[in-house]
Design a protein around this motif. Structure first.
Motif, PDB file in Angstrom:
ATOM      1  N   VAL A  83       0.834  -1.207   0.000  1.00 59.39           N
ATOM      2  CA  VAL A  83       0.000   0.000   0.000  1.00 59.39           C
ATOM      3  C   VAL A  83       0.864   1.250   0.000  1.00 59.39           C
ATOM      4  O   VAL A  83       0.625   2.179  -0.780  1.00 59.39           O
ATOM      5  CB  VAL A  83      -0.983   0.007   1.191  1.00 59.39           C
ATOM      6  CG1 VAL A  83      -1.756   1.322   1.256  1.00 59.39           C
ATOM      7  CG2 VAL A  83      -1.953  -1.168   1.084  1.00 59.39           C
ATOM      8  N   GLU A  84       1.865   1.292   0.844  1.00 61.83           N
ATOM      9  CA  GLU A  84       2.732   2.473   0.901  1.00 61.83           C
ATOM     10  C   GLU A  84       3.451   2.687  -0.430  1.00 61.83           C
ATOM     11  O   GLU A  84       3.592   3.816  -0.893  1.00 61.83           O
ATOM     12  CB  GLU A  84       3.734   2.362   2.050  1.00 61.83           C
ATOM     13  CG  GLU A  84       3.086   2.413   3.427  1.00 61.83           C
ATOM     14  CD  GLU A  84       2.241   3.659   3.644  1.00 61.83           C
ATOM     15  OE1 GLU A  84       2.686   4.768   3.288  1.00 61.83           O
ATOM     16  OE2 GLU A  84       1.120   3.523   4.161  1.00 61.83           O
ATOM     17  N   ASN A  86       2.327   1.753  -3.345  1.00 64.78           N
ATOM     18  CA  ASN A  86       1.312   2.220  -4.282  1.00 64.78           C
ATOM     19  C   ASN A  86       1.005   3.696  -4.080  1.00 64.78           C
ATOM     20  O   ASN A  86       0.841   4.436  -5.046  1.00 64.78           O
ATOM     21  CB  ASN A  86       0.031   1.388  -4.138  1.00 64.78           C
ATOM     22  CG  ASN A  86       0.102   0.105  -4.916  1.00 64.78           C
ATOM     23  OD1 ASN A  86      -0.243   0.078  -6.080  1.00 64.78           O
ATOM     24  ND2 ASN A  86       0.585  -0.951  -4.284  1.00 64.78           N
ATOM     25  N   ILE A  87       0.938   4.131  -2.843  1.00 65.69           N
ATOM     26  CA  ILE A  87       0.652   5.538  -2.560  1.00 65.69           C
ATOM     27  C   ILE A  87       1.808   6.408  -3.067  1.00 65.69           C
ATOM     28  O   ILE A  87       1.590   7.443  -3.704  1.00 65.69           O
ATOM     29  CB  ILE A  87       0.396   5.775  -1.060  1.00 65.69           C
ATOM     30  CG1 ILE A  87      -0.915   5.081  -0.646  1.00 65.69           C
ATOM     31  CG2 ILE A  87       0.352   7.271  -0.738  1.00 65.69           C
ATOM     32  CD1 ILE A  87      -1.132   5.024   0.865  1.00 65.69           C
ATOM     33  N   LYS A  91       1.439   9.251  -5.982  1.00 71.77           N
ATOM     34  CA  LYS A  91       1.816  10.657  -5.794  1.00 71.77           C
ATOM     35  C   LYS A  91       2.693  11.145  -6.942  1.00 71.77           C
ATOM     36  O   LYS A  91       2.556  12.282  -7.393  1.00 71.77           O
ATOM     37  CB  LYS A  91       2.538  10.846  -4.459  1.00 71.77           C
ATOM     38  CG  LYS A  91       1.608  10.785  -3.276  1.00 71.77           C
ATOM     39  CD  LYS A  91       2.352  10.964  -1.962  1.00 71.77           C
ATOM     40  CE  LYS A  91       1.382  10.913  -0.794  1.00 71.77           C
ATOM     41  NZ  LYS A  91       2.078  11.017   0.499  1.00 71.77           N
ATOM     42  N   ILE A 101      -4.977  10.479  -6.171  1.00 66.75           N
ATOM     43  CA  ILE A 101      -4.163   9.798  -5.162  1.00 66.75           C
ATOM     44  C   ILE A 101      -5.070   9.127  -4.132  1.00 66.75           C
ATOM     45  O   ILE A 101      -4.838   7.984  -3.741  1.00 66.75           O
ATOM     46  CB  ILE A 101      -3.176  10.772  -4.487  1.00 66.75           C
ATOM     47  CG1 ILE A 101      -2.137  11.230  -5.507  1.00 66.75           C
ATOM     48  CG2 ILE A 101      -2.517  10.129  -3.267  1.00 66.75           C
ATOM     49  CD1 ILE A 101      -1.314  12.420  -5.063  1.00 66.75           C
ATOM     50  N   GLN A 102      -6.131   9.810  -3.712  1.00 69.40           N
ATOM     51  CA  GLN A 102      -7.055   9.224  -2.747  1.00 69.40           C
ATOM     52  C   GLN A 102      -7.753   8.004  -3.334  1.00 69.40           C
ATOM     53  O   GLN A 102      -7.906   6.986  -2.658  1.00 69.40           O
ATOM     54  CB  GLN A 102      -8.099  10.248  -2.279  1.00 69.40           C
ATOM     55  CG  GLN A 102      -8.985   9.717  -1.162  1.00 69.40           C
ATOM     56  CD  GLN A 102      -8.191   9.309   0.070  1.00 69.40           C
ATOM     57  OE1 GLN A 102      -7.423  10.090   0.606  1.00 69.40           O
ATOM     58  NE2 GLN A 102      -8.363   8.069   0.512  1.00 69.40           N
ATOM     59  N   THR A 105      -5.321   5.201  -3.373  1.00 67.17           N
ATOM     60  CA  THR A 105      -5.132   4.738  -2.002  1.00 67.17           C
ATOM     61  C   THR A 105      -6.302   3.869  -1.565  1.00 67.17           C
ATOM     62  O   THR A 105      -6.110   2.797  -0.978  1.00 67.17           O
ATOM     63  CB  THR A 105      -4.980   5.950  -1.052  1.00 67.17           C
ATOM     64  OG1 THR A 105      -3.841   6.714  -1.469  1.00 67.17           O
ATOM     65  CG2 THR A 105      -4.796   5.512   0.389  1.00 67.17           C
ATOM     66  N   ASP A 106      -7.517   4.315  -1.854  1.00 70.96           N
ATOM     67  CA  ASP A 106      -8.706   3.547  -1.490  1.00 70.96           C
ATOM     68  C   ASP A 106      -8.711   2.181  -2.171  1.00 70.96           C
ATOM     69  O   ASP A 106      -9.038   1.170  -1.539  1.00 70.96           O
ATOM     70  CB  ASP A 106      -9.978   4.317  -1.864  1.00 70.96           C
ATOM     71  CG  ASP A 106     -10.181   5.575  -1.035  1.00 70.96           C
ATOM     72  OD1 ASP A 106      -9.525   5.728   0.020  1.00 70.96           O
ATOM     73  OD2 ASP A 106     -10.999   6.423  -1.460  1.00 70.96           O
ATOM     74  N   ALA A 108      -6.076   0.488  -3.304  1.00 77.96           N
ATOM     75  CA  ALA A 108      -5.006  -0.324  -2.709  1.00 77.96           C
ATOM     76  C   ALA A 108      -5.435  -0.850  -1.337  1.00 77.96           C
ATOM     77  O   ALA A 108      -5.253  -2.037  -1.036  1.00 77.96           O
ATOM     78  CB  ALA A 108      -3.721   0.487  -2.596  1.00 77.96           C
ATOM     79  N   ASN A 109      -6.022   0.011  -0.518  1.00 76.43           N
ATOM     80  CA  ASN A 109      -6.463  -0.412   0.814  1.00 76.43           C
ATOM     81  C   ASN A 109      -7.537  -1.490   0.743  1.00 76.43           C
ATOM     82  O   ASN A 109      -7.574  -2.395   1.579  1.00 76.43           O
ATOM     83  CB  ASN A 109      -6.960   0.779   1.627  1.00 76.43           C
ATOM     84  CG  ASN A 109      -5.828   1.582   2.214  1.00 76.43           C
ATOM     85  OD1 ASN A 109      -4.807   1.043   2.615  1.00 76.43           O
ATOM     86  ND2 ASN A 109      -5.992   2.890   2.248  1.00 76.43           N
ATOM     87  N   THR A 112      -5.931  -5.071   0.450  1.00 69.07           N
ATOM     88  CA  THR A 112      -4.877  -5.514   1.376  1.00 69.07           C
ATOM     89  C   THR A 112      -5.063  -6.954   1.849  1.00 69.07           C
ATOM     90  O   THR A 112      -4.090  -7.594   2.227  1.00 69.07           O
ATOM     91  CB  THR A 112      -4.769  -4.597   2.612  1.00 69.07           C
ATOM     92  OG1 THR A 112      -6.035  -4.566   3.265  1.00 69.07           O
ATOM     93  CG2 THR A 112      -4.323  -3.207   2.237  1.00 69.07           C
TER      94      THR A 112
END
Length: 144
Positions: A83-84, A86-87, A91, A101-102, A105-106, A108-109, A112
């Motif tokens: 996840v990190e 991917n974030i 970015k 980006i959000q 992130t969503d 990817a989260n 998990t």
């Protein structure tokens, strides 16, 4: 199924460069990575063409090729989505566009929990989850 290859292209873009590059350059980078990983993982020409056709992998060597690509670009680590990573990639590739980006992130989260003891199967599960998660949000990576 178009989402994966375009996501991989996007990730490959940032995996290789700190600067923005064109979509065409990203596609060429992805193709190079796909060919390198196909050779390493024993994927066939048909497996590579399947990836270029923007389909999820259907054979074990194709899944392993995608695992190789995902590991090289920081998309997957220890048979799980990173996840990190991917974030950080989002970015860079989305030039700090907060909404994109959000969304990345969503997505990817949401994925998990996808993993497997086999790195190739783990990659396939993560990819399928991300395609589903993107689709549920109406995300088309064709525009990114």
């Amino acid at each position: 199924m178009k989402c994966f290859i375009l996501l991989a292209v996007v990730c490959a873009t940032i995996g290789f460069s700190e600067q923005a590059i064109t979509k065409e350059q990203a596609i060429e980078m992805y193709k190079k990575l796909a060919e390198e990983c196909a050779a390493k993982e024993g994927a066939s020409a048909a497996d590579i063409q399947e990836a270029y056709a923007k389909k999820l992998p259907s054979t074990t060597p194709a899944k392993c090729m995608h695992a190789c690509i995902s590991e090289k670009i920081g998309f997957m680590k220890n048979n799980k989505i990173d996840v990190e990573g991917n974030i950080a990639l989002a970015k860079k590739v989305f030039d700090n566009d907060a909404a994109k980006i959000q969304t990345a992130t969503d997505i990817a989260n949401e994925c998990t929990g996808e993993t497997d003891g086999d790195r190739c199967e783990a990659s396939a599960k993560i990819l399928a989850c991300m395609v589903k998660a993107a689709k549920s949000r109406g995300v088309s990576l064709d525009d990114w």
